[in-house]
Design an enzyme around this catalytic site. Structure first.
Site, short mmCIF file in Angstrom:
data_model
loop_
_atom_site.label_atom_id
_atom_site.label_comp_id
_atom_site.label_asym_id
_atom_site.label_seq_id
_atom_site.Cartn_x
_atom_site.Cartn_y
_atom_site.Cartn_z
N LYS A 11 0.87 -1.18 0.00
CA LYS A 11 0.00 0.00 0.00
C LYS A 11 0.90 1.22 0.00
O LYS A 11 1.74 1.40 0.87
CB LYS A 11 -0.89 -0.02 1.25
CG LYS A 11 -1.62 1.28 1.54
CD LYS A 11 -2.71 1.56 0.55
CE LYS A 11 -3.53 2.76 0.94
NZ LYS A 11 -3.09 4.02 0.38
N PHE A 83 -0.58 -0.11 -11.08
CA PHE A 83 -0.96 -1.42 -10.54
C PHE A 83 -2.09 -2.09 -11.28
O PHE A 83 -2.48 -3.21 -10.94
CB PHE A 83 -1.26 -1.35 -9.04
CG PHE A 83 -2.14 -0.23 -8.59
CD1 PHE A 83 -3.49 -0.22 -8.83
CD2 PHE A 83 -1.58 0.83 -7.90
CE1 PHE A 83 -4.29 0.82 -8.40
CE2 PHE A 83 -2.38 1.87 -7.45
CZ PHE A 83 -3.73 1.86 -7.70
#
Length: 129
Positions: A11, A83
Protein backbone atom coordinates in the site's frame (compact mmCIF):
# COMPACT_ATOMS: atom_id res chain seq x y z
CA UNK A 1 -10.85 -17.12 4.15
CA UNK A 2 -7.48 -18.53 3.13
CA UNK A 3 -5.47 -15.83 1.28
CA UNK A 4 -3.26 -18.36 -0.53
CA UNK A 5 -3.07 -17.37 -4.20
CA UNK A 6 -4.33 -13.84 -3.66
CA UNK A 7 -2.32 -11.09 -5.35
CA UNK A 8 -0.72 -8.60 -2.95
CA UNK A 9 1.15 -5.35 -3.33
CA UNK A 10 2.47 -2.74 -0.94
CA UNK A 11 0.00 0.00 0.00
CA UNK A 12 1.56 3.25 -1.15
CA UNK A 13 1.14 6.64 0.49
CA UNK A 14 0.68 8.44 -2.80
CA UNK A 15 -2.16 9.91 -4.82
CA UNK A 16 -4.39 7.62 -6.85
CA UNK A 17 -4.25 8.48 -10.53
CA UNK A 18 -6.00 7.21 -13.63
CA UNK A 19 -4.21 7.59 -16.99
CA UNK A 20 -6.69 7.63 -19.90
CA UNK A 21 -3.99 7.19 -22.52
CA UNK A 22 -3.55 10.95 -22.86
CA UNK A 23 -4.77 12.65 -19.65
CA UNK A 24 -4.43 12.12 -15.88
CA UNK A 25 -7.28 12.24 -13.37
CA UNK A 26 -7.77 11.66 -9.65
CA UNK A 27 -10.20 8.98 -8.52
CA UNK A 28 -12.73 11.82 -8.02
CA UNK A 29 -12.32 12.97 -11.62
CA UNK A 30 -10.11 15.99 -10.93
CA UNK A 31 -7.58 16.56 -13.67
CA UNK A 32 -3.83 16.61 -13.07
CA UNK A 33 -1.59 18.72 -15.31
CA UNK A 34 1.83 17.07 -15.53
CA UNK A 35 4.54 18.65 -17.65
CA UNK A 36 4.88 17.21 -21.15
CA UNK A 37 8.20 15.52 -20.33
CA UNK A 38 6.54 13.51 -17.56
CA UNK A 39 4.16 11.58 -19.85
CA UNK A 40 6.38 11.50 -22.94
CA UNK A 41 6.37 8.04 -24.58
CA UNK A 42 3.66 6.71 -22.27
CA UNK A 43 1.24 4.10 -23.66
CA UNK A 44 -2.12 5.21 -25.01
CA UNK A 45 -3.90 2.55 -22.92
CA UNK A 46 -5.82 3.09 -19.69
CA UNK A 47 -3.74 2.66 -16.53
CA UNK A 48 -4.51 2.87 -12.83
CA UNK A 49 -1.85 3.62 -10.25
CA UNK A 50 -0.38 6.12 -7.80
CA UNK A 51 1.63 9.27 -8.16
CA UNK A 52 4.35 8.79 -5.58
CA UNK A 53 7.45 10.64 -4.38
CA UNK A 54 8.43 8.15 -1.66
CA UNK A 55 7.49 6.83 1.74
CA UNK A 56 6.59 9.59 4.18
CA UNK A 57 6.34 12.18 1.38
CA UNK A 58 2.61 12.32 0.78
CA UNK A 59 2.42 16.10 1.17
CA UNK A 60 5.36 16.59 -1.18
CA UNK A 61 3.42 14.59 -3.78
CA UNK A 62 0.25 16.62 -3.22
CA UNK A 63 2.16 19.90 -3.40
CA UNK A 64 3.67 18.94 -6.77
CA UNK A 65 0.64 17.52 -8.55
CA UNK A 66 -2.23 19.77 -7.49
CA UNK A 67 -1.12 22.78 -9.53
CA UNK A 68 -2.77 23.70 -12.83
CA UNK A 69 0.59 25.06 -13.98
CA UNK A 70 3.15 22.35 -13.24
CA UNK A 71 6.62 23.05 -11.93
CA UNK A 72 9.11 20.79 -13.70
CA UNK A 73 11.49 20.45 -10.74
CA UNK A 74 8.67 19.20 -8.50
CA UNK A 75 7.34 16.71 -11.07
CA UNK A 76 10.84 15.28 -11.64
CA UNK A 77 10.56 13.77 -8.12
CA UNK A 78 7.26 12.04 -8.92
CA UNK A 79 6.85 8.50 -10.27
CA UNK A 80 3.67 6.91 -11.58
CA UNK A 81 3.53 3.41 -10.11
CA UNK A 82 0.99 1.42 -12.11
CA UNK A 83 -0.96 -1.42 -10.54
CA UNK A 84 -3.68 -2.16 -13.10
CA UNK A 85 -4.78 -1.89 -16.74
CA UNK A 86 -8.53 -1.54 -16.23
CA UNK A 87 -9.28 -1.13 -19.93
CA UNK A 88 -8.43 -4.78 -20.60
CA UNK A 89 -11.39 -7.08 -20.24
CA UNK A 90 -9.35 -9.88 -18.66
CA UNK A 91 -8.80 -11.38 -15.20
CA UNK A 92 -6.48 -9.40 -12.93
CA UNK A 93 -3.47 -11.75 -13.27
CA UNK A 94 -3.65 -11.44 -17.06
CA UNK A 95 -3.95 -7.65 -16.82
CA UNK A 96 -0.81 -7.54 -14.66
CA UNK A 97 1.16 -9.53 -17.25
CA UNK A 98 -0.09 -7.29 -20.06
CA UNK A 99 0.74 -4.16 -18.05
CA UNK A 100 4.26 -5.40 -17.32
CA UNK A 101 4.83 -6.13 -21.01
CA UNK A 102 3.56 -2.72 -22.13
CA UNK A 103 5.57 -0.81 -19.53
CA UNK A 104 8.85 -2.60 -20.28
CA UNK A 105 8.60 -1.09 -23.77
CA UNK A 106 8.10 2.47 -22.46
CA UNK A 107 11.15 4.71 -22.47
CA UNK A 108 10.41 6.89 -19.44
CA UNK A 109 11.92 7.12 -15.96
CA UNK A 110 8.59 8.39 -14.59
CA UNK A 111 6.38 5.32 -15.04
CA UNK A 112 6.83 1.76 -13.86
CA UNK A 113 4.90 -1.27 -12.64
CA UNK A 114 4.16 -1.51 -8.97
CA UNK A 115 5.30 -4.91 -7.70
CA UNK A 116 2.66 -7.59 -7.16
CA UNK A 117 3.15 -11.08 -5.83
CA UNK A 118 1.09 -14.10 -4.97
CA UNK A 119 0.34 -14.70 -1.29
CA UNK A 120 1.61 -18.02 0.10
CA UNK A 121 -0.79 -18.14 3.06
CA UNK A 122 -1.68 -16.50 6.35
CA UNK A 123 1.89 -16.32 7.67
CA UNK A 124 3.04 -14.66 4.43
CA UNK A 125 0.17 -12.18 4.56
CA UNK A 126 0.83 -11.21 8.19
CA UNK A 127 4.56 -10.82 7.55
CA UNK A 128 3.79 -8.53 4.60
CA UNK A 129 1.44 -6.47 6.76
Amino acid sequence: EDPTGWIMSEKLDGVRCFWTGSLMFSRNGNRFYPPKFFTKNWPNSQLDGELFTGRGRFYETIYAIKKNTPIDEEWRKVKYLVFDCPGLNKPFKQRIKAMEKVLTEVDSPYIKCHAHRECKGFADLFEEL
